[in-house]
Design an enzyme around this catalytic site. Structure first.
Site, PDB file in Angstrom:
ATOM      1  CG  HIS A   1      -6.609  -3.025   3.244  1.00  0.00           C
ATOM      2  ND1 HIS A   1      -5.842  -1.975   2.862  1.00  0.00           N
ATOM      3  CD2 HIS A   1      -7.644  -2.763   2.694  1.00  0.00           C
ATOM      4  CE1 HIS A   1      -6.395  -0.920   2.443  1.00  0.00           C
ATOM      5  NE2 HIS A   1      -7.470  -1.708   2.130  1.00  0.00           N
TER       6      HIS A   1
ATOM      7  CG  HIS B   1      -8.142  -3.478  -2.207  1.00  0.00           C
ATOM      8  ND1 HIS B   1      -8.924  -2.706  -3.157  1.00  0.00           N
ATOM      9  CD2 HIS B   1      -7.665  -2.734  -0.949  1.00  0.00           C
ATOM     10  CE1 HIS B   1      -9.389  -1.761  -2.536  1.00  0.00           C
ATOM     11  NE2 HIS B   1      -8.661  -1.457  -1.384  1.00  0.00           N
TER      12      HIS B   1
ATOM     13  CG  ASP C   1      -2.023   0.906   1.091  1.00  0.00           C
ATOM     14  OD1 ASP C   1      -3.144   0.527   1.087  1.00  0.00           O
ATOM     15  OD2 ASP C   1      -1.794   2.179   1.177  1.00  0.00           O
ATOM     16  CB  ILE C   2       1.105   3.994  -2.318  1.00  0.00           C
ATOM     17  CG1 ILE C   2       2.212   5.005  -2.716  1.00  0.00           C
ATOM     18  CG2 ILE C   2      -0.127   5.042  -2.002  1.00  0.00           C
ATOM     19  CD1 ILE C   2       3.450   4.223  -3.204  1.00  0.00           C
TER      20      ILE C   2
HETATM   21  P1  5GP Z   1      -9.859   1.265   0.159  1.00  0.00           P
HETATM   22  O1  5GP Z   1     -10.301   1.203  -1.172  1.00  0.00           O
HETATM   23  O2  5GP Z   1      -9.607  -0.045   0.776  1.00  0.00           O
HETATM   24  O3  5GP Z   1     -10.679   1.994   1.090  1.00  0.00           O
HETATM   25  O4  5GP Z   1      -8.424   1.661   0.188  1.00  0.00           O
HETATM   26  C1  5GP Z   1      -7.399   1.814  -1.017  1.00  0.00           C
HETATM   27  C2  5GP Z   1      -6.133   1.651  -0.567  1.00  0.00           C
HETATM   28  O5  5GP Z   1      -5.393   1.790  -1.655  1.00  0.00           O
HETATM   29  C3  5GP Z   1      -5.704   2.893   0.451  1.00  0.00           C
HETATM   30  O6  5GP Z   1      -5.118   2.257   1.614  1.00  0.00           O
HETATM   31  C4  5GP Z   1      -4.456   3.456  -0.367  1.00  0.00           C
HETATM   32  O7  5GP Z   1      -3.508   3.877   0.330  1.00  0.00           O
HETATM   33  C5  5GP Z   1      -4.152   2.449  -1.487  1.00  0.00           C
HETATM   34  N1  5GP Z   1      -3.801   3.075  -2.733  1.00  0.00           N
HETATM   35  C6  5GP Z   1      -4.501   3.976  -3.460  1.00  0.00           C
HETATM   36  N2  5GP Z   1      -3.819   3.876  -4.536  1.00  0.00           N
HETATM   37  C7  5GP Z   1      -2.797   3.581  -4.570  1.00  0.00           C
HETATM   38  C8  5GP Z   1      -1.797   3.212  -5.774  1.00  0.00           C
HETATM   39  O8  5GP Z   1      -1.639   3.940  -6.566  1.00  0.00           O
HETATM   40  N3  5GP Z   1      -0.733   2.504  -5.275  1.00  0.00           N
HETATM   41  C9  5GP Z   1      -0.633   1.778  -4.058  1.00  0.00           C
HETATM   42  N4  5GP Z   1       0.237   1.006  -3.988  1.00  0.00           N
HETATM   43  N5  5GP Z   1      -1.729   1.780  -3.530  1.00  0.00           N
HETATM   44  C10 5GP Z   1      -2.666   2.667  -3.517  1.00  0.00           C
END
Ligand code: 5GP
Length: 128
Positions: free
Chosen positions: A94, A92, A28-29
């Site tokens: 986590h 995804h 995660d970035i």
């Molecule tokens: P969620 O959709 O589960 O609420 O969160 C999406 C997750 O993806 C977040 O923790 C965010 O930091 C991560 N994320 C968003 N864009 C990117 C990206 O371009 N690259 C990576 N590696 N992680 C990302």
């Protein structure tokens, strides 16, 4: 096309830690904790509970393998698991190496340098 499909297609870089035919895992970035990893099906599906049973179970088996590699490399009490998907509508899982409950809250963030991400990704790839 989701941002994760762009990562899968190699259009956007990532710190990859594991991959097979169907799934990819990368850091995660904006990690909650060191080693925070996302396990993603290559097929772009928005919602985890829309996956067919076999695909879902294979994602979980892949995530378990990645978690076992993370355990070997990142000091932590255990690997926390979360599925949210409110920010990126592409399934995804986590995987978050945790020692404290606050690391499971998505307001708790840590910073890693490019070198730290790269070195850790290399170690997890070797442990996978
Ligand atoms: P969620 O959709 O589960 O609420 O969160 C999406 C997750 O993806 C977040 O923790 C965010 O930091 C991560 N994320 C968003 N864009 C990117 C990206 O371009 N690259 C990576 N590696 N992680 C990302």
């Amino acid at each position: 096309m989701s941002i994760f499909t762009k990562i899968i297609n190699g259009e956007i870089p990532c710190y990859k830690v594991a991959e097979d035919d169907e799934f990819i895992a990368f850091f995660d970035i904006n990690p909650n904790a060191k080693g925070h990893t996302l396990c993603v099906p290559k097929q772009e599906i928005s919602y985890i509970f829309d996956m067919d049973d076999d695909h879902y179970l294979r994602l979980m088996a892949f995530s378990k393998r990645v978690a076992k590699a993370l355990e070997k490399v990142v000091p932590c009490e255990r690997i926390g698991v979360a599925v949210v998907g409110l920010e990126v509508p592409h399934v995804h899982v986590h995987l978050i190496p945790i020692s404290e409950m606050k690391e499971m809250t998505f307001q708790h963030k840590v910073k890693l340098t490019d070198e730290e991400f790269k070195a850790l990704a290399q170690k997890v790839r070797e442990a996978f």
